[in-house]
Scaffold this motif. Structure first.
Motif, PDB file in Angstrom:
ATOM      1  N   GLU A  36     -13.252 -11.500  -2.133  1.00 47.51           N
ATOM      2  CA  GLU A  36     -12.564 -10.690  -3.134  1.00 47.51           C
ATOM      3  C   GLU A  36     -13.310 -10.629  -4.463  1.00 47.51           C
ATOM      4  OE1 GLU A  36      -9.888  -8.775  -2.842  1.00 47.51           O
ATOM      5  OE2 GLU A  36      -9.677  -9.279  -0.728  1.00 47.51           O
ATOM      6  N   ASP A  39     -17.299  -5.565  -4.136  1.00 51.53           N
ATOM      7  CA  ASP A  39     -17.214  -4.595  -3.044  1.00 51.53           C
ATOM      8  C   ASP A  39     -18.350  -4.779  -2.052  1.00 51.53           C
ATOM      9  OD1 ASP A  39     -14.920  -3.329  -3.851  1.00 51.53           O
ATOM     10  OD2 ASP A  39     -15.985  -1.924  -5.145  1.00 51.53           O
ATOM     11  N   LYS A  58      -6.676  -9.330 -10.193  1.00 54.93           N
ATOM     12  CA  LYS A  58      -5.402  -8.781  -9.738  1.00 54.93           C
ATOM     13  C   LYS A  58      -4.715  -9.842  -8.909  1.00 54.93           C
ATOM     14  CE  LYS A  58      -3.410  -4.978  -7.107  1.00 54.93           C
ATOM     15  NZ  LYS A  58      -3.702  -3.739  -6.379  1.00 54.93           N
ATOM     16  N   ILE A  60      -2.899 -11.003  -5.940  1.00 50.71           N
ATOM     17  CA  ILE A  60      -2.692 -10.500  -4.580  1.00 50.71           C
ATOM     18  C   ILE A  60      -1.430 -11.085  -3.980  1.00 50.71           C
ATOM     19  CG2 ILE A  60      -3.635 -10.406  -2.252  1.00 50.71           C
ATOM     20  CD1 ILE A  60      -6.391 -10.569  -3.450  1.00 50.71           C
ATOM     21  N   SER A  71      -7.870 -11.383  -6.932  1.00 46.05           N
ATOM     22  CA  SER A  71      -8.981 -10.529  -6.516  1.00 46.05           C
ATOM     23  C   SER A  71      -9.643  -9.926  -7.738  1.00 46.05           C
ATOM     24  CB  SER A  71      -8.493  -9.413  -5.609  1.00 46.05           C
ATOM     25  OG  SER A  71      -9.543  -8.493  -5.357  1.00 46.05           O
ATOM     26  N   LYS A  73     -12.397  -7.740  -7.178  1.00 44.38           N
ATOM     27  CA  LYS A  73     -12.781  -6.387  -6.757  1.00 44.38           C
ATOM     28  C   LYS A  73     -11.612  -5.417  -6.798  1.00 44.38           C
ATOM     29  CE  LYS A  73     -12.518  -6.756  -1.701  1.00 44.38           C
ATOM     30  NZ  LYS A  73     -13.309  -6.738  -0.482  1.00 44.38           N
ATOM     31  N   GLN A  74     -10.390  -5.887  -6.529  1.00 45.32           N
ATOM     32  CA  GLN A  74      -9.231  -4.991  -6.587  1.00 45.32           C
ATOM     33  C   GLN A  74      -8.802  -4.692  -8.021  1.00 45.32           C
ATOM     34  OE1 GLN A  74      -5.952  -5.955  -3.952  1.00 45.32           O
ATOM     35  NE2 GLN A  74      -7.359  -6.835  -2.449  1.00 45.32           N
ATOM     36  N   LYS A  78     -11.153   2.112  -9.833  1.00 47.18           N
ATOM     37  CA  LYS A  78     -11.634   2.833  -8.657  1.00 47.18           C
ATOM     38  C   LYS A  78     -12.642   3.881  -9.089  1.00 47.18           C
ATOM     39  CE  LYS A  78      -8.817   0.898  -5.723  1.00 47.18           C
ATOM     40  NZ  LYS A  78      -9.303  -0.300  -5.154  1.00 47.18           N
TER      41      LYS A  78
END
Length: 132
Positions: A36, A39, A58, A60, A71, A73-74, A78
């Motif tokens: 995590e 990407d 974030k 999770i 995370s 990457k989350q 985007k």
């Protein structure tokens, strides 16, 4: 403060292990698993994070025992995917001079001929074996 799933917060990396990094968020420590972090594939987490780094994470999950999964990457914004430009009248199609319907009819005809040929060969094979 209770951590809610889906919340994006800033935290501080307090410890790094081979399988992830422990991040302090609002006085509580959660784990960012190595999968995590980014990407892309992360072989060595130490190439991406160092202790005392400030990171956005974030939440999770928070399980019944109080374990917090985080995370990085989350939590990243985007990337907007631009639509791909497609030239539906490519040079190959233009050069062939045949329409889609004509190519489809040709494909179906050739396919049916192949199927009939296979059935014919299989019939001969099994017919011969049955006589022995």
């Amino acid at each position: 403060m209770t951590l809610k799933v889906g919340t994006i917060l800033e935290g501080t990396v307090v410890n790094i292990t081979n399988f992830g990094a422990f991040v302090d968020v609002s006085g509580k420590t959660g784990l960012v698993h190595i999968s995590e972090v980014s990407d892309t594939y992360v072989k060595d987490i130490r190439q991406h994070l160092k202790e005392k780094d400030k990171v956005k994470v974030k939440v999770i999950s928070v399980d019944d025992n109080g374990k917090i999964s985080l995370s990085i990457k989350q939590a990243m914004p985007k990337k907007s995917a631009r639509p791909i430009e497609v030239d539906w009248q490519s040079e190959r199609v233009k050069a062939s001079g045949t329409s889609f319907e004509e190519r489809l009819a040709k494909f179906l005809k050739e396919s049916e001929e192949r199927i009939q040929d296979i059935k014919h060969r299989e019939g001969k094979r099994y017919g011969t074996l049955a006589k022995k």
